[in-house]
Scaffold this motif. Structure first.
Motif, PDB file in Angstrom:
ATOM      1  N   UNK A  61      -2.789   3.672   0.876  1.00 49.49           N
ATOM      2  CA  UNK A  61      -1.704   4.087  -0.022  1.00 49.49           C
ATOM      3  C   UNK A  61      -0.603   4.822   0.751  1.00 49.49           C
ATOM      4  N   UNK A  62      -0.295   4.312   1.947  1.00 47.46           N
ATOM      5  CA  UNK A  62       0.787   4.876   2.754  1.00 47.46           C
ATOM      6  C   UNK A  62       0.410   6.102   3.546  1.00 47.46           C
ATOM      7  N   UNK A  63      -0.888   6.493   3.483  1.00 49.39           N
ATOM      8  CA  UNK A  63      -1.312   7.712   4.167  1.00 49.39           C
ATOM      9  C   UNK A  63      -2.096   7.380   5.432  1.00 49.39           C
ATOM     10  N   UNK A  64      -1.790   8.092   6.484  1.00 54.87           N
ATOM     11  CA  UNK A  64      -2.454   7.927   7.765  1.00 54.87           C
ATOM     12  C   UNK A  64      -3.413   9.088   7.998  1.00 54.87           C
ATOM     13  N   UNK A  65      -4.497   8.829   8.713  1.00 57.87           N
ATOM     14  CA  UNK A  65      -5.415   9.886   9.131  1.00 57.87           C
ATOM     15  C   UNK A  65      -5.146  10.239  10.597  1.00 57.87           C
ATOM     16  N   UNK A  66      -5.675  11.386  11.073  1.00 57.11           N
ATOM     17  CA  UNK A  66      -5.437  11.772  12.472  1.00 57.11           C
ATOM     18  C   UNK A  66      -5.995  10.765  13.482  1.00 57.11           C
ATOM     19  N   UNK A  67      -7.128  10.132  13.139  1.00 54.54           N
ATOM     20  CA  UNK A  67      -7.728   9.159  14.059  1.00 54.54           C
ATOM     21  C   UNK A  67      -8.430   8.051  13.284  1.00 54.54           C
ATOM     22  N   UNK A  68      -8.800   6.987  14.001  1.00 52.37           N
ATOM     23  CA  UNK A  68      -9.573   5.894  13.402  1.00 52.37           C
ATOM     24  C   UNK A  68     -10.547   5.360  14.446  1.00 52.37           C
ATOM     25  N   UNK A  69     -11.786   5.173  14.017  1.00 57.05           N
ATOM     26  CA  UNK A  69     -12.848   4.597  14.851  1.00 57.05           C
ATOM     27  C   UNK A  69     -12.992   3.116  14.510  1.00 57.05           C
ATOM     28  N   UNK A  70     -13.086   2.269  15.511  1.00 58.18           N
ATOM     29  CA  UNK A  70     -13.307   0.832  15.298  1.00 58.18           C
ATOM     30  C   UNK A  70     -14.653   0.425  15.896  1.00 58.18           C
ATOM     31  N   UNK A  71     -15.540  -0.105  15.044  1.00 63.41           N
ATOM     32  CA  UNK A  71     -16.833  -0.633  15.486  1.00 63.41           C
ATOM     33  C   UNK A  71     -16.725  -2.158  15.477  1.00 63.41           C
ATOM     34  N   UNK A  72     -16.748  -2.763  16.666  1.00 68.27           N
ATOM     35  CA  UNK A  72     -16.464  -4.194  16.822  1.00 68.27           C
ATOM     36  C   UNK A  72     -17.762  -4.989  16.887  1.00 68.27           C
ATOM     37  N   UNK A  73     -17.923  -5.945  15.955  1.00 69.05           N
ATOM     38  CA  UNK A  73     -19.135  -6.762  15.865  1.00 69.05           C
ATOM     39  C   UNK A  73     -18.776  -8.234  16.044  1.00 69.05           C
ATOM     40  N   UNK A  74     -19.741  -8.977  16.608  1.00 69.84           N
ATOM     41  CA  UNK A  74     -19.524 -10.408  16.832  1.00 69.84           C
ATOM     42  C   UNK A  74     -20.760 -11.179  16.375  1.00 69.84           C
ATOM     43  N   UNK A  75     -20.542 -12.351  15.760  1.00 75.97           N
ATOM     44  CA  UNK A  75     -21.692 -13.179  15.372  1.00 75.97           C
ATOM     45  C   UNK A  75     -21.955 -14.229  16.454  1.00 75.97           C
ATOM     46  N   UNK A  76     -22.932 -15.081  16.233  1.00 74.80           N
ATOM     47  CA  UNK A  76     -23.333 -16.073  17.238  1.00 74.80           C
ATOM     48  C   UNK A  76     -22.255 -17.087  17.550  1.00 74.80           C
ATOM     49  N   UNK A  77     -21.306 -17.277  16.638  1.00 76.05           N
ATOM     50  CA  UNK A  77     -20.222 -18.238  16.862  1.00 76.05           C
ATOM     51  C   UNK A  77     -18.975 -17.586  17.451  1.00 76.05           C
ATOM     52  N   UNK A 125     -15.486 -12.310  14.660  1.00 69.13           N
ATOM     53  CA  UNK A 125     -15.479 -10.852  14.745  1.00 69.13           C
ATOM     54  C   UNK A 125     -15.401 -10.198  13.374  1.00 69.13           C
ATOM     55  N   UNK A 126     -16.162  -9.133  13.196  1.00 65.17           N
ATOM     56  CA  UNK A 126     -15.996  -8.239  12.051  1.00 65.17           C
ATOM     57  C   UNK A 126     -15.860  -6.831  12.610  1.00 65.17           C
ATOM     58  N   UNK A 127     -14.733  -6.186  12.304  1.00 62.14           N
ATOM     59  CA  UNK A 127     -14.507  -4.826  12.796  1.00 62.14           C
ATOM     60  C   UNK A 127     -14.605  -3.865  11.610  1.00 62.14           C
ATOM     61  N   UNK A 128     -15.415  -2.823  11.786  1.00 64.46           N
ATOM     62  CA  UNK A 128     -15.518  -1.770  10.778  1.00 64.46           C
ATOM     63  C   UNK A 128     -14.602  -0.630  11.196  1.00 64.46           C
ATOM     64  N   UNK A 129     -13.668  -0.274  10.330  1.00 61.90           N
ATOM     65  CA  UNK A 129     -12.759   0.837  10.590  1.00 61.90           C
ATOM     66  C   UNK A 129     -13.228   2.077   9.851  1.00 61.90           C
ATOM     67  N   UNK A 130     -13.306   3.197  10.571  1.00 62.13           N
ATOM     68  CA  UNK A 130     -13.721   4.464   9.953  1.00 62.13           C
ATOM     69  C   UNK A 130     -12.626   5.498  10.218  1.00 62.13           C
TER      70      UNK A 130
END
Ligand SMILES: [Zn+2]
Length: 250
Positions: free
Chosen positions: A127-143, A146-151
């Motif tokens: 909603x237009x708001x930024x946080x001080x930081x963001x963590x990205x957890x990068x996942x890959x499947x057998x093919x 990519x699925x990245x989880x943002x925290x």
């Protein structure tokens, strides 16, 4: 064969071989400011064309009024304490998984956690708001999908799960160091999430990346955030047009 022809052939073979070694390598130097900054990533190399011409780039501003609810898709973390190799790659602090111990099930597909890293300020907005930081957890499947989880990370209490990293963040060029981290401890209590399909937020800005952005933030202390910003005052890409893309809340 004439020598000149031979050299041309040898040259193209070398290019082919170097590409084969890492098909996703983006060799052009890039940064977060000036002539090699985000506004120029698309021009730095033909490999980066998606940074400029892509239609479904990340990050985006995730707006609640746009989100669709209850589409029945789901995800589940299978994380446990594991060894990660910690480096400062000049763009961020990255912890690469030493094995395939951590998994994510998402939309009936099995992904393995490959690495996690940090941005400041956050790349996604809510909603237009930024946080001080963001963590990205990068996942890959057998093919190779990519699925990245943002925290999101807000300022609060000292994060003890991340203390092994943040107590001594590596300098650029420093040899990789092994740390044991429980990635489950890096997730917030609730897994309410906004999901959409976007891209890598760094060159080559490859698309068809599945994003799961958790809505509840985790906390780092003021000193921990300051320690990261001392190395990386700003390593974020601005939000891109969402182009009417579907955003699901679950
Ligand atoms: Zn990232």
């Amino acid at each position: 064969m004439k020598l000149s022809k031979y050299l041309v052939l040898l040259g193209s073979l070398c290019v082919t071989l170097s590409h084969a070694a890492d098909p996703h390598a983006s060799t052009a130097r890039w940064s977060y400011q000036g002539e090699t900054g985000p506004a120029h990533w698309g021009e730095l190399s033909p490999d980066n064309a998606a940074c400029r011409d892509g239609y479904s780039q990340s990050p985006i501003d995730l707006r609640h009024e746009r989100a669709q609810h209850g589409r029945g898709r789901n995800f589940q973390f299978h994380y446990r304490p594991s060894v990660f190799s910690l480096v400062n790659n000049g763009h961020t602090i990255q912890a690469s998984a030493a094995d395939a111990a951590n998994a994510l099930d998402s939309n009936d597909d099995a992904y393995t956690l490959k690495q996690f890293h940090f941005h400041t300020p956050s790349e996604h907005e809510v909603n237009g708001r930024r946080y001080p930081m963001e963590l990205h957890l990068v996942h890959q499947d057998g093919q190779g999908n990519l699925t990245v989880v943002g925290v999101f990370i807000k300022e609060g209490r000292k994060n003890t799960a991340l203390a092994p990293l943040f107590n001594r963040l590596p300098a650029e060029g420093e040899a990789a160091r092994s740390v044991t981290i429980d990635p489950a401890a890096l997730l917030p209590d609730g897994y309410q999430a906004l999901r959409y399909v976007g891209s890598l937020t760094t060159p080559p800005c490859t698309e068809q990346v599945n994003w799961i952005v958790l809505e509840k933030p985790i906390e780092l202390s003021k000193a921990q955030i300051a320690a990261f910003r001392k190395l990386f005052p700003n390593n974020h890409r601005d939000v891109k047009p969402d182009g009417g893309r579907e955003v699901d809340e679950e």
